[in-house]
Design an enzyme around this catalytic site. Structure first.
Site, short mmCIF file in Angstrom:
data_model
loop_
_atom_site.label_atom_id
_atom_site.label_comp_id
_atom_site.label_asym_id
_atom_site.label_seq_id
_atom_site.Cartn_x
_atom_site.Cartn_y
_atom_site.Cartn_z
N ASP A 137 0.83 -1.20 0.00
CA ASP A 137 0.00 0.00 0.00
C ASP A 137 0.87 1.26 0.00
O ASP A 137 2.08 1.20 0.29
CB ASP A 137 -0.89 -0.03 1.27
CG ASP A 137 -2.19 0.72 1.10
OD1 ASP A 137 -2.30 1.54 0.17
OD2 ASP A 137 -3.10 0.50 1.92
N ASP A 185 -10.76 2.12 -3.43
CA ASP A 185 -11.21 1.87 -2.06
C ASP A 185 -12.72 1.80 -1.98
O ASP A 185 -13.27 1.36 -0.96
CB ASP A 185 -10.71 2.97 -1.13
CG ASP A 185 -9.37 2.61 -0.50
OD1 ASP A 185 -8.88 1.49 -0.76
OD2 ASP A 185 -8.81 3.43 0.24
#
Ligand code: DGJ
Length: 713
Positions: A450, A514
Site C-alpha cells: 500500500d 477503495d
C-alpha cells in the site's frame, strides 16, 4: 544510409509505423496508423508535402521524434534542457540506426553543438499493435546538463482523431473518463502526487468522431510510470497535432553529470480501427503477454478475503480465526490480513515503519493465524506500507532523518505519516530485511503493498528526488521478488492510486479503488478496463451499506459487480444474514466456474444507454461468452431497450441463458424471460441475430444486474 535506406517500416497485425531516419537529418514519423498493405514512404512523403503558409516560415518546419527546442516547431517541445542557461536549443540529427529483433528500431540522434545524444527505442508488438517508445538522453558535454522535460516520444496524431478522452477521478472514484471538445492549443494533465495518481491517470484516448466501442478509428496512450507525469496534446494552428507523455520533474531535479544518461519511462501507444473495446484488448494482451507473461498465467487468481472493511484496526485473533473459517466456507482461497497487525498500529496515527507483529495483539506472532488460514486451505497474504513512517513509531524515533523533505518547508500533514527516503541505501536495506524476515519465517505468499499519501516534497539531501524515489521503489520490489520468486504482490495506493504498467511489471494485481460501492465500481471498473484486464483488477464484495458512500445495495448486485474482476470480498462475514451468505457463496462458485473465461477471454464494453453498464468476455474461440447488464439507475422509458451482444460468431447459434441472479427473484412476471425462455434451459439464438437485431432486455429494477451466458450450441 541513403535513398530508400532512410525509411524504416515497422508493421504489426493492424498497425504500420513509417519513419524517415536519414543519417545526418532529423528523424521523424511519416505515418503511424492502421496497417498499410503496400507502404510506400516516398509516396507518403510526397503526399504530405505542404505549401508555404502565409505569414509563416519559408519552408514548413519538420517535426522530429522529440520536437526539441532547437527544432523550432510550435507547441511544447518534447525535449527541453540547458547548461546554466546555455546549450538550450538542441537540434537532433540521426547518427545511427540499429535494427532490433521483435520489430524494433533504435535511432541514435545527436546534437554536436549542445553535446546531447538522444537514443530512441521503438518496438512494435507484432501481434497486438502496441508500440513501446522510450528515449535515453546522454550528456556527452563536460558540464552538467539540466533536463527540464523529456517526453518518451512525440507522436503525431491522425487528424481524424478529433475527440480526446482523458482520465480523471479522485480517491474512491478513480478512472473516470472525460471527453474534451475539439480545440486548438494544448491539453495538459500533470500529476505531482509522487504516485501514479487518482486524479490524473497517465492515459489518454483519441478517436474519430464516429468511433464507438465496437467500431471506428481510435488511439490509446499510457505511460508506464508510478511517479509524477505529464500528459500533453498540442493541436497546432497549422493542423498538425502531437501527443507526448513523460515524467514531470521538480525544478533542477534531472541534472545529468557528464557521461550520465536519463531514460524516460515507456510510453505504450496503440491504434485500433475497430473501436475502443478492440483497443483495450490490444492493451490487455500486450500487458499480459509482454509485461506479465510468466506471472499472469501461473495459476487461477484466487478468491480473496481481505480483512480491512471487516475489522479495520480492531484486530482480535479470535474473531480473525472465525472470519477465516467463514471466508473459507463461502469459497475464499486467499486470506489477507490488512493494516493494523504490527508495532503500535492501533489506528492510523502510529506504528508505520515498525514491521514486526504487535506483541500486544499477537503475543505468539503471526504463526498461529497463518497456520489456521493455511490449514483451512487458503493462502495467507499480509499488508505492508513500506514507503511510509509515522512520526509516532520506533523507526522514526531512531531515524528522523530518513524521510523525504524539502529544506525549510513544513511537511504537508497527510494521514499522520511521512515518506521514507528510498534513495538512501540503508532505508531500503532496513525495509528489505524486515519484510524478508517475515516472508522467510512464514508461509506468506502474498503482499498487499500500500501507499497512502501524496509525496509533496520528495527532497533528498536538499535536492528533488521524485524520479530516484520511484526507481528505488521499483528496485526494492525487484529485490524482494528475487529473494521470494513465488511471492505475489498487489499494488494499492489508497485504492487505485498506483495502477500502471510500470508497477504491473513487478506486481500481480491492482487494488482498483477503495470504494466497494457496487454502483460506483461499475463505472470505475469500466474506466480502468480501457488499459487493465479483468484478471488484474481487484474487485471485492463489500458490506451491504457501503462504508464510503453510505449506499445500501443488494448482495446480488455486489456479487455481479465483483464477479467481473479478480474477485474477492471485504466485509464482516460474521454479521451477514444466512440468505446473503448463501448468495455470496453461490456468486463465488459462479466466478470459479467461469474464471478461465472471465480472466482469459476477450473483453468487451457494450454501447448502452447512460443508465446501463454492460461489459463481458468472449472466449478466444468464440465458443462461449459471459456478459453483465447492469441497470445503474432508473430510466425515462417505460420499457428497456435491446442488448446488442458484441464479439460472437455470427455463424454459430448460442444457447442463451440468464444465469444471475435467479430470475425468479428479480424479474417481474409475466416476463420476457418466459417468452424467450432465458431461464431454465435457455434459448438457442443465432449469433448474427444476437449481434445485429439485439436481445430484448427484461424489465429490471434500478441498481440490479443480470448475467447472461452464451454457449455455442
Ligand atoms: C488504503 C487501502 O486502499 C485500503 O484497502 C486499506 O488497505 C487501507 N489503506 C489500510 O490502511
Amino acid at each position: 544510409m541513403s535513398g530508400e535506406d532512410r525509411y524504416v517500416i515497422l508493421e504489426s497485425a493492424g498497425a504500420s509505423l513509417i519513419l524517415d531516419c536519414a543519417v545526418g537529418e532529423r528523424a521523424r514519423i511519416l505515418y503511424w496508423g492502421a496497417r498499410l498493405s503496400r507502404p510506400d514512404p516516398k509516396q507518403i512523403e510526397t503526399m504530405l508535402t505542404r505549401q508555404h503558409a502565409p505569414g509563416g516560415p519559408d519552408v514548413e518546419i519538420a517535426s522530429s521524434l522529440l520536437n526539441e527546442t532547437g527544432s523550432a516547431i510550435a507547441g511544447m517541445s518534447g525535449f527541453s534542457a540547458h547548461r546554466n542557461g546555455q546549450d538550450w536549443a538542441s537540434r537532433f540529427r540521426v547518427t545511427d540506426l540499429r535494427r532490433m529483433d521483435k520489430q524494433g528500431i533504435e535511432i541514435v540522434c545527436e546534437d554536436p553543438n549542445t553535446k546531447v545524444r538522444a537514443t530512441h527505442v521503438i518496438i512494435l508488438d507484432v501481434a497486438y499493435d502496441v508500440m513501446t517508445c522510450q528515449t535515453q538522453i546522454e550528456n556527452f558535454g563536460d558540464q552538467p546538463l539540466a533536463v527540464d522535460w523529456c517526453a518518451a516520444i512525440c507522436l503525431p496524431l491522425d487528424p481524424r482523431a478529433t475527440r480526446l478522452i482523458g482520465f480523471t477521478g479522485r480517491w474512491a472514484d478513480e478512472f473516470q473518463l472525460e471527453e474534451i471538445s475539439p480545440f486548438t492549443g494544448s491539453y495538459v494533465r500533470e500529476n505531482k502526487s509522487g504516485r501514479t495518481s487518482h486524479e490524473s491517470f497517465p492515459g489518454l484516448l483519441a478517436a474519430a468522431d464516429e468511433s464507438h466501442e465496437q467500431g471506428g478509428l481510435c488511439f490509446g496512450f499510457h505511460l508506464g510510470w508510478s511517479g509524477n507525469h505529464r500528459v500533453r496534446v498540442d493541436h497546432l494552428n497549422d493542423g498538425r497535432s502531437f501527443v507526448q507523455l513523460g515524467e514531470l520533474f521538480f525544478p533542477g531535479e534531472m541534472m545529468l553529470a557528464p557521461g550520465q544518461i536519463y531514460q524516460t519511462p515507456d510510453l505504450y501507444a496503440a491504434i485500433s480501427s475497430s473501436g475502443f473495446s478492440a483497443l483495450s484488448r490490444s492493451f490487455h494482451s500486450h500487458l499480459r503477454q509482454s509485461l506479465m507473461a510468466d506471472r499472469i498465467a501461473r495459476k487461477p487468481r484466487p478468491i480473496h478475503y481481505n480483512t480491512w472493511e471487516a475489522v479495520y484496526f480492531d484486530h482480535d485473533p479470535g474473531a480473525l480465526f472465525e472470519l477465516a473459517e467463514k471466508a473459507a466456507s463461502v469459497g475464499a482461497e486467499r486470506f489477507i490480513l490488512d493494516d493494523g497487525w504490527f508495532g503500535s498500529r492501533r489506528d492510523d496515527t502510529a506504528g508505520l515503519g515498525d514491521w514486526w507483529p504487535s506483541e500486544q495483539i499477537y503475543p505468539d506472532g503471526l504463526a498461529p493465524l497463518i497456520e489456521h488460514v493455511t490449514g483451512l486451505g487458503m493462502e495467507f497474504g499480509l499488508w505492508f506500507e513500506p514507503e511510509m513512517v509515522n512520526p509516532d513509531s520506533d523507526l522514526y524515533r531512531q531515524h528522523p532523518d530518513w524521510v523525504l523533505h524539502a529544506p525549510g518547508v513544513d511537511p504537508v500533514p497527510f494521514r499522520s505519516q511521512l515518506v521514507l527516503d528510498l534513495t538512501r541505501e540503508e532505508v531500503c536495506d532496513y525495509l528489505f530485511e524486515r519484510m524478508d524476515k517475515l516472508l522467510s519465517a512464514h508461509e506468506i505468499s502474498y503482499i498487499k503493498w500500500d501507499m497512502n499519501r501524496d509525496v509533496h516534497h520528495p527532497g533528498s539531501g536538499g535536492r528533488p528526488a521524485g524520479h530516484a524515489q520511484t526507481r528505488a521503489l521499483y528496485g526494492l520490489i525487484d529485490r524482494l521478488r528475487a529473494a521470494h520468486p513465488d511471492l505475489e504482490i498487489e499494488s494499492c495506493s489508497s485504492g487505485g492510486g498506483r495502477a500502471d504498467y510500470g508497477i504491473l511489471q513487478r506486481t500481480d494485481r491492482i487494488w482498483t479503488s477503495d470504494s466497494n460501492d457496487a454502483l460506483d465500481r461499475q463505472k470505475i471498473q469500466r474506466g480502468a478496463s480501457h488499459f487493465f484486464p479483468l484478471a488484474v483488477m481487484g474487485a471485492h464484495v463489500g458490506p451491504a451499506r457501503c462504508h464510503i458512500t453510505g449506499r445500501r445495495l443488494s448482495m446480488r448486485l455486489r456479487v455481479a459487480t465483483a464477479l467481473f474482476g479478480h474477485m474477492g470480498m471485504e466485509l464482516d462475514l460474521l454479521k451477514e444474514s444466512e440468505k446473503d451468505l448463501a448468495t455470496l457463496k453461490a456468486g463465488i462458485a459462479l466466478h470459479k466456474k467461469y474464471r478461465p473465461l472471465i480472466h482469459d477471454g476477450d473483453f468487451h464494453r457494450v454501447e448502452t444507454p447512460a443508465h446501463v453498464n454492460a461489459v463481458g468476455v468472449v472466449a478466444k474461440d468464440l465458443s462461449e461468452a459471459l456478459f453483465s447488464w447492469c441497470n445503474l439507475t432508473g430510466h425515462r422509458g417505460t420499457l428497456p431497450g435491446r442488448f446488442f451482444v458484441p464479439g460472437l460468431d455470427p455463424d454459430r447459434a448460442y444457447r442463451t441463458k440468464i444465469i444471475w441472479p435467479d430470475p425468479a427473484l428479480s424479474v417481474s412476471r409475466p416476463s420476457v424471460l418466459e417468452a424467450l425462455e432465458l431461464s431454465g434451459e435457455g434459448a438457442v439464438l443465432q449469433g448474427e441475430t444476437l449481434m445485429t437485431v439485439g436481445l430484448q432486455v427484461p424489465l429490471l429494477h434500478p441498481e440490479s444486474c443480470l448475467i447472461y451466458r452464451f454457449e455455442a450450441a
